[in-house]
Write a protein that holds these residues in place. Structure first.
Motif, PDB file in Angstrom:
ATOM      1  N   UNK A 142       0.838  -1.209   0.000  1.00  0.00           N
ATOM      2  CA  UNK A 142       0.000   0.000   0.000  1.00  0.00           C
ATOM      3  C   UNK A 142       0.872   1.257   0.000  1.00  0.00           C
ATOM      4  N   UNK A 143       1.865   1.272   0.886  1.00  0.00           N
ATOM      5  CA  UNK A 143       2.752   2.441   0.966  1.00  0.00           C
ATOM      6  C   UNK A 143       3.543   2.601  -0.332  1.00  0.00           C
ATOM      7  N   UNK A 144       4.011   1.497  -0.894  1.00  0.00           N
ATOM      8  CA  UNK A 144       4.781   1.558  -2.138  1.00  0.00           C
ATOM      9  C   UNK A 144       3.943   2.120  -3.274  1.00  0.00           C
ATOM     10  N   UNK A 145       2.672   1.747  -3.326  1.00  0.00           N
ATOM     11  CA  UNK A 145       1.807   2.259  -4.394  1.00  0.00           C
ATOM     12  C   UNK A 145       1.701   3.781  -4.323  1.00  0.00           C
ATOM     13  N   UNK A 146       1.524   4.324  -3.124  1.00  0.00           N
ATOM     14  CA  UNK A 146       1.425   5.780  -2.990  1.00  0.00           C
ATOM     15  C   UNK A 146       2.758   6.458  -3.321  1.00  0.00           C
ATOM     16  N   UNK A 147       3.867   5.814  -2.990  1.00  0.00           N
ATOM     17  CA  UNK A 147       5.177   6.375  -3.354  1.00  0.00           C
ATOM     18  C   UNK A 147       5.320   6.440  -4.872  1.00  0.00           C
TER      19      UNK A 147
ATOM     20  N   UNK B 117      14.007  -8.434   4.891  1.00  0.00           N
ATOM     21  CA  UNK B 117      15.188  -7.720   4.424  1.00  0.00           C
ATOM     22  C   UNK B 117      15.710  -8.252   3.108  1.00  0.00           C
ATOM     23  N   UNK B 118      15.807  -9.578   2.968  1.00  0.00           N
ATOM     24  CA  UNK B 118      16.343 -10.168   1.740  1.00  0.00           C
ATOM     25  C   UNK B 118      15.423  -9.915   0.548  1.00  0.00           C
ATOM     26  N   UNK B 119      14.110 -10.017   0.754  1.00  0.00           N
ATOM     27  CA  UNK B 119      13.158  -9.837  -0.352  1.00  0.00           C
ATOM     28  C   UNK B 119      12.993  -8.370  -0.729  1.00  0.00           C
ATOM     29  N   UNK B 120      12.742  -7.510   0.261  1.00  0.00           N
ATOM     30  CA  UNK B 120      12.589  -6.085  -0.027  1.00  0.00           C
ATOM     31  C   UNK B 120      13.906  -5.470  -0.488  1.00  0.00           C
ATOM     32  N   UNK B 121      15.024  -5.950   0.055  1.00  0.00           N
ATOM     33  CA  UNK B 121      16.318  -5.428  -0.366  1.00  0.00           C
ATOM     34  C   UNK B 121      16.616  -5.702  -1.821  1.00  0.00           C
TER      35      UNK B 121
ATOM     36  N   UNK C 214      11.694   2.685   1.770  1.00  0.00           N
ATOM     37  CA  UNK C 214      10.349   2.896   2.313  1.00  0.00           C
ATOM     38  C   UNK C 214       9.726   1.576   2.752  1.00  0.00           C
ATOM     39  N   UNK C 215       9.776   0.559   1.890  1.00  0.00           N
ATOM     40  CA  UNK C 215       9.141  -0.729   2.214  1.00  0.00           C
ATOM     41  C   UNK C 215       9.836  -1.398   3.401  1.00  0.00           C
ATOM     42  N   UNK C 216      11.170  -1.286   3.487  1.00  0.00           N
ATOM     43  CA  UNK C 216      11.892  -1.871   4.624  1.00  0.00           C
ATOM     44  C   UNK C 216      11.543  -1.146   5.921  1.00  0.00           C
TER      45      UNK C 216
END
Length: 725
Positions: free
Chosen positions: A410-415, A660-664, A704-706
């Motif tokens: 959700x946050x990533x979409x707004x970014x 961390x590994x996936x979002x990174x 942001x996602x992390x």
């Protein structure tokens, strides 16, 4: 008289019947190029001084890269292959073991001792009274092998006999210094004395000895230098990223040879994740056959119709659908399936596919984080036997991870909406017709480059293709100065697209659809206990079955669509990362993390551990491929959780590593497998995005996602103490 086959101009016009017609004859090109200079591209005009500087810099680059490669090659051939060979021995309190060292007159001052057996981690020393003692002794051969000095002693805890059947073998290493700086060191012989304080029964273990230079202690520094060079080459686009990975692999092999750790060819091949390579190859073949049916063009027009031409509606639906599918189907396969559709859809809507694809792969990586099978790091974590024994399975893994992934999504979409708020980054910088012509020129150039010069007929066809390229370049330059207004009418555009893009081969589409459905269903079911088949085998067998079912005669045409550069890049990257692991880089990162956690006060240790593992994993996975990093880091996390001195629950540490590994992986272009696959498919379609183009969007989204994942973990596992199933 020459036997050369001539192709008249009229024949050329009949052969090339695509939407951008060949301009009369290639013999007329001088009329455009010479007399009308206004058509020349201003971006290609350079002063002589700029050209000389560019040539000098290019020569410096080539000299540096070739020089480093030649040096690495020289080191590589100067050392023989090293295949680790362990010898099984038995040691008891009454019968110590002496091992003569054959290396004492070597130029290498260190002796690497590797022991494989039922060893315990150092924090379990209090649970066992059995120890193995290894002593380096200096022996005087001129006086009946009299022991002159015990130079150093190393102690390692051994598991009690009651646990030998339950514990797996563990490998431990220690370096002994022969102290070659002493003038008299060559006069003596050296040996290892193995003893134990276990007087009840002998202990059994395997031993491997090798010599090493003192610079082995700087292996981490060498690894960092290689990694920095690789990223500099990729960031500044000095050479193609596939070639950069192969170059880094050669340099890493040279460094290992310099440290007397030269691996055998079979050992290097074992570093490559054949499972991932087979999965990619099989899915690429399936997608290539599906492309022949016109399916992707048809789906793109259908999506355009359903969204009524509204750009943000289409982008939102694509991102959400990609994230949802990536949660249940691994994100590499999802990207392989959706990238061609997205490219065609962007072309239909006159959007630049590059930034749309970057957004798409962001959502694929975030969506794949939600389940145990969506992202390769999750598969590595959930497949670990020790993790399974601790009660972490598919259900509770998905429950904990899906909530955090949904919040991050959700946050990533707004970014992304803020980044693309005016849609300017999503639009072409040039007219759409010019962009299509550029793509078409690249296609014809690749076709001409694929033909050899050995055959007269192929040489003639190659010249004909190059004439086509020249004609298209002339037409493109005219289009740059002869812009026509675009059709804004949605109905007119939709009608034209529906006439142009239809299903071209229904029988082949039906066959492909059946095989694709079966492959995807097997992907979903492969984790069932009685399904003894991996994802790589499923994709590979499915591709071969479809090739037979579709009765493909020109198999070269299908294989030409396979992203061979992407496959080679993955193979080279796997080798580089494993070589860096051999140099101790990943272990160094994990050990630093563990030592830092030990110094944290107990009341805040869990919170700091979650934050540290999360951000170390995210930053490291951005610059180191997250697959080998997760393989090493999960062992460190288990070791931290098993340490009774730290008293930390395992589950929140595992979730922190997974997030961390996936979002990174979103941080850089080579951070995750899906990123590289998407870039490779886009490049084949004529839309190449650079490391920096990806970095400008991906790295802020990673941060942001992390951050969202960090607050989620702290609230759930520190605030509410949701640390168990």
């Amino acid at each position: 008289m020459s036997n050369e086959v001539l192709y008249p101009t009229d024949m050329l016009n009949d052969v090339f019947t695509e939407r951008s017609p060949l301009i009369n004859a290639s013999t007329k090109k001088s009329r455009f190029c010479d007399t009308d200079s206004s058509y020349s591209d201003s971006s290609g005009v350079h002063s002589p001084s700029n050209n000389r500087m560019k040539t000098i810099l290019n020569n410096i680059k080539i000299t540096f890269l070739c020089g480093v490669m030649l040096g690495s090659f020289g080191l590589f051939i100067s050392v023989s292959d090293k295949a680790p060979l362990f010898h099984q021995v038995s040691v008891s309190a009454d019968d110590p073991l002496h091992i003569n060292l054959p290396f004492q007159r070597s130029a290498y001052p260190l002796i690497r001792t590797s022991f494989k057996g039922k060893f315990l981690p150092h924090f379990y020393d209090n649970f066992s009274d059995v120890d193995l003692f290894v002593t380096l002794q200096k022996v005087d051969p001129e006086h009946d092998n009299e022991v002159r000095e015990n130079m150093s002693v190393w102690r390692q805890s051994f598991a009690p006999a009651i646990l030998w059947k339950e514990l797996p073998d563990t490998t431990v290493e220690h370096f002994f210094d022969l102290q070659t700086h002493r003038k008299d060191w060559v006069k003596y012989r050296y040996q290892l004395l193995l003893t134990t304080n276990n007087d009840r029964q002998p202990i059994t273990l395997s031993v491997n000895l090798s010599e090493a230079p003192r610079s082995i202690e700087y292996g981490v520094l060498f690894a960092m230098c290689i990694l920095v060079c690789l990223y500099v080459i990729i960031v500044f686009d000095l050479i193609h990223r596939t070639l950069a990975a192969m170059w880094a692999g050669i340099v890493a092999m040279g460094v290992l040879a310099f440290l007397n750790e030269k691996p055998t060819l079979s050992h290097v091949m074992s570093w490559m994740d054949i499972e991932t390579l087979c999965l990619l190859f099989g899915m690429m073949v399936l997608v290539a056959i599906l492309c022949e049916t016109g399916f992707f063009d048809y789906v793109a027009v259908l999506a355009y119709k359903l969204a009524k031409g509204k750009r943000w509606t289409v982008i939102t639906l694509m991102c959400l659908f990609t994230a949802f599918i990536s949660a249940f189907l691994d994100n590499v396969t999802t990207i392989l399936l959706f990238t061609p559709v997205s490219i065609r859809l962007c072309e239909v809507m006159e959007l630049n596919p590059k930034n749309v694809l970057i957004a798409l792969v962001m959502f694929s990586n975030i969506g794949g984080t939600a389940t145990a099978v969506g992202d390769p790091p999750n598969v590595i974590i959930i497949s670990n036997e020790e993790v399974a024994k601790k009660g972490i399975g598919f259900a509770n893994f998905t429950l904990h991870m899906s909530i955090g992934s949904a919040l991050a999504m959700v946050v990533t979409y707004f970014v992304i909406r803020v980044m693309y708020r005016n849609l300017i980054p999503l639009q072409f910088e040039e007219p759409h017709e010019v962009v299509e012509l550029r793509q078409e020129i690249q296609v014809w150039k690749r076709a001409a480059g694929s033909l050899s010069l050995y055959s007269r007929d192929e040489n003639s066809v190659r010249r004909m293709l190059l004439q086509k390229v020249e004609a298209l370049e002339i037409l493109m330059k005219k289009k740059l100065f002869d812009k026509s207004p675009a059709k804004d009418a949605y109905e007119a555009s939709l009608l034209e697209l529906q006439k142009k893009y239809r299903i071209q081969n229904w029988p082949l589409l039906i066959k492909t659809g059946i095989v694709m459905f079966a492959v995807i269903m097997l992907f979903f079911l492969h984790s069932i206990p009685f399904m003894n088949i991996s994802l790589g085998w499923i994709a590979l067998i499915g591709a071969i079955f479809l090739l037979v079912l579709a009765d493909v005669n020109e198999i070269e045409h299908i294989f030409a669509r396979v992203e061979w550069t992407t496959l080679v890049f993955f193979a080279a990257l796997f080798a580089v990362m494993e070589a860096l692991n051999e140099l101790g880089l990943l272990k160094f990162i994990g050990t630093l993390t563990e030592n830092f956690i030990k110094d944290i006060p107990e009341d805040s240790r869990l919170a700091v551990s979650i934050i540290l593992i999360l951000w170390v994993s995210a930053i490291a996975s951005s610059f180191i491929d997250n697959i080998p990093f997760t393989t090493v880091m999960i062992k460190i996390v288990l070791q931290i959780a098993d340490n009774p001195e730290l008293n930390l629950p395992l589950q929140p540490l595992v979730w922190a590593l997974a997030f961390g590994a996936c979002f990174g992986g979103n941080g850089t272009l080579i951070g995750a497998s899906a990123n590289v696959v998407c870039a490779g498919v886009a490049e084949q379609h004529g839309f190449r995005f650079t490391f920096m183009e990806f970095f400008k969007i991906g790295f802020p989204i990673m941060l942001v996602s992390t951050t969202v994942a960090m607050f989620y973990l702290l609230v759930c596992h520190v605030g509410f103490e949701w640390n168990y199933s």
